[in-house]
Enzyme design. Sequence first.
Site, PDB file in Angstrom:
ATOM      1  N   LEU A 125      34.915 -25.858 -37.621  1.00  0.00           N
ATOM      2  CA  LEU A 125      33.467 -25.815 -37.824  1.00  0.00           C
ATOM      3  C   LEU A 125      32.719 -25.990 -36.525  1.00  0.00           C
ATOM      4  CD1 LEU A 125      33.216 -28.104 -40.966  1.00  0.00           C
ATOM      5  CD2 LEU A 125      32.878 -25.641 -40.908  1.00  0.00           C
ATOM      6  N   GLY A 126      33.351 -26.663 -35.581  1.00  0.00           N
ATOM      7  CA  GLY A 126      32.650 -26.891 -34.320  1.00  0.00           C
ATOM      8  C   GLY A 126      33.375 -27.947 -33.518  1.00  0.00           C
ATOM      9  N   GLY A 155      31.099 -34.245 -29.865  1.00  0.00           N
ATOM     10  CA  GLY A 155      31.336 -35.022 -28.666  1.00  0.00           C
ATOM     11  C   GLY A 155      32.677 -35.745 -28.695  1.00  0.00           C
ATOM     12  N   PHE A 156      33.183 -36.012 -29.876  1.00  0.00           N
ATOM     13  CA  PHE A 156      34.404 -36.799 -29.978  1.00  0.00           C
ATOM     14  C   PHE A 156      35.631 -35.991 -30.354  1.00  0.00           C
ATOM     15  CE2 PHE A 156      31.137 -40.014 -30.390  1.00  0.00           C
ATOM     16  CZ  PHE A 156      31.609 -40.957 -29.507  1.00  0.00           C
ATOM     17  N   PRO A 205      37.197 -31.922 -32.145  1.00  0.00           N
ATOM     18  CA  PRO A 205      36.898 -30.785 -33.026  1.00  0.00           C
ATOM     19  C   PRO A 205      36.717 -31.207 -34.482  1.00  0.00           C
ATOM     20  CG  PRO A 205      39.215 -30.818 -32.481  1.00  0.00           C
ATOM     21  CD  PRO A 205      38.584 -31.915 -31.672  1.00  0.00           C
ATOM     22  N   VAL A 206      35.980 -30.397 -35.218  1.00  0.00           N
ATOM     23  CA  VAL A 206      35.758 -30.643 -36.641  1.00  0.00           C
ATOM     24  C   VAL A 206      36.240 -29.427 -37.417  1.00  0.00           C
ATOM     25  CG1 VAL A 206      34.057 -31.269 -38.389  1.00  0.00           C
ATOM     26  CG2 VAL A 206      33.670 -31.897 -36.015  1.00  0.00           C
ATOM     27  N   LYS A 233      37.298 -34.620 -38.942  1.00  0.00           N
ATOM     28  CA  LYS A 233      37.023 -34.792 -37.514  1.00  0.00           C
ATOM     29  C   LYS A 233      38.256 -35.376 -36.854  1.00  0.00           C
ATOM     30  CE  LYS A 233      33.149 -35.569 -34.937  1.00  0.00           C
ATOM     31  NZ  LYS A 233      31.748 -35.639 -35.232  1.00  0.00           N
ATOM     32  N   ASP A 237      22.483 -40.090 -29.655  1.00  0.00           N
ATOM     33  CA  ASP A 237      22.661 -38.648 -29.469  1.00  0.00           C
ATOM     34  C   ASP A 237      22.062 -37.904 -30.657  1.00  0.00           C
ATOM     35  OD1 ASP A 237      23.292 -36.329 -28.212  1.00  0.00           O
ATOM     36  OD2 ASP A 237      25.449 -36.422 -28.617  1.00  0.00           O
TER      37      ASP A 237
END
Length: 832
Positions: free
Chosen positions: A521-522, A525-526, A528-529, A543, A640
């Site tokens: 999905l994207g 910052g921590f 990939p999802v 995640k 963020d």
Amino acid sequence: MKTLMDDAMIHLLLSSFLCSILVVSSSVDTISTAQSIRDGDTIVSAGGSFELGFFSPGNSKNWYVGIWYKKISNESKTVVWVANREAPLTNPSAGVLKVTQDGFLVLLNHTEDIIWFSNMSSRSSENNSVVAKLLDSGNLVLKGSNDQDVPENYIWQSFDYPSDTFLPGMKFGVDNVTGLARYLWSWTSNDDPAPGDYTYRMDPNGYPQYFLRKEDVKQFRSGPWNGIRFSGMPTIYSNPIYNFSFVMNQRETYFTYDLLNSSVVSRMVLNQIGVLQRMTWIEGSNSWVVHFTTEMTNCDMYAFCGPYGLCTVGNTPECNCLQGFEPKFPKDWGTDWSNGCVRRAALGCNNGDWFLKYSGVKVPDTHNSRYNVSMTIKECEAMCLKDCSCMAYANSDVNAGGSGCLLWFDELVDIREFTENGQDLYVRMAASELVIRQADHNGKKTTKIIVVSIVSTGTVMLVLGITFYMWKKKQKPKREGLKRHQGYHHKETTNEDLELPLFDLDTIVCATNNFAINNKLGEGGFGPVYKGTLEEGQEIAVKLLSKKSRQGDDEFKNEVICIAKLQHRNLVKLLGYCIQEEERILIYEYMPNNTLDSFIFDESRKMLLDWPKRFHIINGIARGLLYLHQDSRLRIIHRDLKGSNILLDSEMNPKISDFGLARVFGGNETEANTKRVVGTYGYMSPEYAIDGLFSVKSDVFSFGVLVLEIVSGKRNRGFCDPNHHLNLLGHAWRLYNEGRATELMDPPVQNSIHLQQVLRTIHVGLLCVQQCPEDRPNMSSAVLMLGGEGALAQPKQPGFFTERNLPEAKSSQSEDETFSANMVTITVLEAR
Ligand SMILES: *[C@@H]1O[C@H](CO)[C@@H](O)[C@H](O)[C@H]1NC(C)=O
Ligand SMILES: *[C@@H]1O[C@H](CO)[C@@H](O)[C@H](O)[C@H]1NC(C)=O
Ligand SMILES: *[C@@H]1O[C@H](CO)[C@@H](O)[C@H](O)[C@H]1NC(C)=O
Ligand SMILES: *[C@@H]1O[C@H](CO)[C@@H](O)[C@H](O)[C@H]1NC(C)=O
Ligand SMILES: *[C@@H]1O[C@H](CO)[C@@H](O)[C@H](O)[C@H]1NC(C)=O
Ligand SMILES: *[C@@H]1O[C@H](CO)[C@@H](O)[C@H](O)[C@H]1NC(C)=O
Ligand SMILES: *[C@@H]1O[C@H](CO)[C@@H](O)[C@H](O)[C@H]1NC(C)=O
Ligand SMILES: *[C@@H]1O[C@H](CO)[C@@H](O)[C@H](O)[C@H]1NC(C)=O
């Protein structure tokens, strides 16, 4: 794909050799008596919008005749109508669809038995034979070949027998003359168009309203049409996609809508789990986006609070008796509300009965009501007072201050409060129920009602001093009542013993198809999802945390469980986690509508967000942030906050994501995630970006940026204007000072009805982005300012007003280390 003409030609050739029946020839949008349609043949409407032919849905082995969108470029057909829903063909090559000499449209199987037919017919005349024609609206009609395409000429039309889809131009309601009822009936499953469990249908008794039923049981009531919308559906607004109207006359009663832009593809569907959704096709993303769903809170469940009960989302308990009523069975009240309430004091009929006004409600079931559209509210009151069995009255039309009269003659059932767009209801009270009404200091928005009951013995007892607020939070309720379509059980509420499921790595590997690239999905910052689907069918977002966390397993687990306890309707919900081998994985609920960014900055999708939706989103974000800052047991500074960290659920409720991840990672941030610690340019407050200082006020700054972005549809970062070098904040401030704030509005927001609210929101946004942290409001003030009406302070100069004095290069990754050096106060979370 072959073109239609090819199809037609091939069939023409084949059939002239092989069969005596002539297959589709010259005109490709009609079937005449001399022609027929077989598997592989289709007809296409003249404008190319719809196609009719044989299809087999999903994994089904059965075949059906149906109509689907021709226009949209997705391989899986979006079927809008099915002829033989209940009588599938097992062998498609045997099916034949044709118009008989008698003027019926029939579907024959292998053995030439009729398995489906249009049950209206008209004999063809010599010069005007009957043809079936697929119109560009998606309507399949039977008519004389020489007749015009107007409803009077239709012998039969598929729009009279909808499946689960309500297309533009359809009449959803009843025909009082023919007795025809047009209603939606869900499919059984994606693979089976046979009539399923749910119907959505008009009930013409009393004053018309619509019911969603599961089999025969009423689930939801739309409420009657009140001149603007259905009383129980406050979220229907005028919008840039479609206009709608409700028609009620001696002949027929129906709801209908038209698309305002003929190149937009939008439909309304009653899906298999009984949810009515409006979906719009987004060409760019090649998918359907849901932008309206019927709400399904407990308060939307039909008669949840029983007779004379009033349901309020967010109250504990949600059910209360109307003023002057008490629970019928006090013992059960608190567990089961369905028995509702009874009057405390008997009505005296003409002896002093009076009416108590409720504002902002969904009016009761109108099954047993009468109406007169030409009465005034005064006449209405008099009419109701005269009749001892009349329990309540209301305006039948709320336009222009209200007109018409609606009277209720039975128990009042299914009343709920709304935070917006509710209407007034006047309920009959006994003379002995004395009421003192007070205007609240906040003015009209809050009405306090104190009811004092004078008991007949003459002793005056203060029985109850109930204060309730008609206008509670503006929060739109989430579907928390009906858990029926949540395959996954996860306790909500503030349960202390909340058990967060520990997932097995194999389960996750399986759910995400081994982290297949097309499930990604994207990249947050921590890490990939990925999107995943559990065996029970629940969709999840997975995640994968980068492996740099220095925490031990137990610490990690404790942190995660701690964060799972943060529960708020505007925060993404953590469903579970996984610690196995090297992997640290968090499992979240899946958000079908992706990020806020993907809407507000996308030229076509932004059209789906009219002002009420945007305002709803802004309020939701504000509430979520307020919860993180103040109300949760851990004080969390997000650091963020930005459009891509706001996810939207299927009802466009915003959910903040990535909150508390800093906590999981603890203070020992490594280089790999300094990027995240730095935050995102364009959203960072000056004191944070330059000095590395942050506080709740730096989140407020980011919130202000988001507000201005949502209103304007433009990104702060990268904003440019030919007239100056200011960023979006500076631009907004300048327009504001010049009294031209309206120019900031994104076109889909430009609607004069909401102008004051939009301007106020811009004002609040500017207050949040002021240069000095001390000047910015905290989130609780921001929430109040958004919802309130009082005067607001003048905003001072926004942060980064002098703009572009901060080198652009600082935003690049190479600068991250410089910044991370400043990030000494990494752990911003204080335990309470
Ligand atoms: C055709 O339909 C008839 C009536 O429904 C049924 O009895 C017959 O078995 C069907 N024939 C085939 C080949 O499916
Ligand atoms: C026509 O068929 C529909 C179902 O397809 C049915 O509901 C309706 O009653 C029928 N009408 C007549 C006149 O037979
Ligand atoms: C059919 O058309 C012919 C000539 O076009 C005409 O003479 C005849 O009267 C028509 N018949 C009917 C029933 O309209
Ligand atoms: C339907 O028609 C009947 C008589 O034909 C009439 O009495 C009734 O009021 C009509 N219903 C509506 C909703 O107009
Ligand atoms: C929508 O607006 C158009 C143009 O004003 C009008 O012709 C049409 O009847 C409207 N449709 C509905 C359903 O109100
Ligand atoms: C209609 O929609 C198309 C595609 O979304 C867009 O390009 C066009 O400008 C729209 N037309 C109007 C009149 O809004
Ligand atoms: C087709 O549309 C569906 C539903 O919107 C979507 O899930 C799917 O990814 C699309 N398929 C393609 C090939 O784009
Ligand atoms: C509706 O109200 C008007 C105004 O009071 C009255 O003249 C009319 O007779 C009423 N109609 C019916 C059907 O009661």
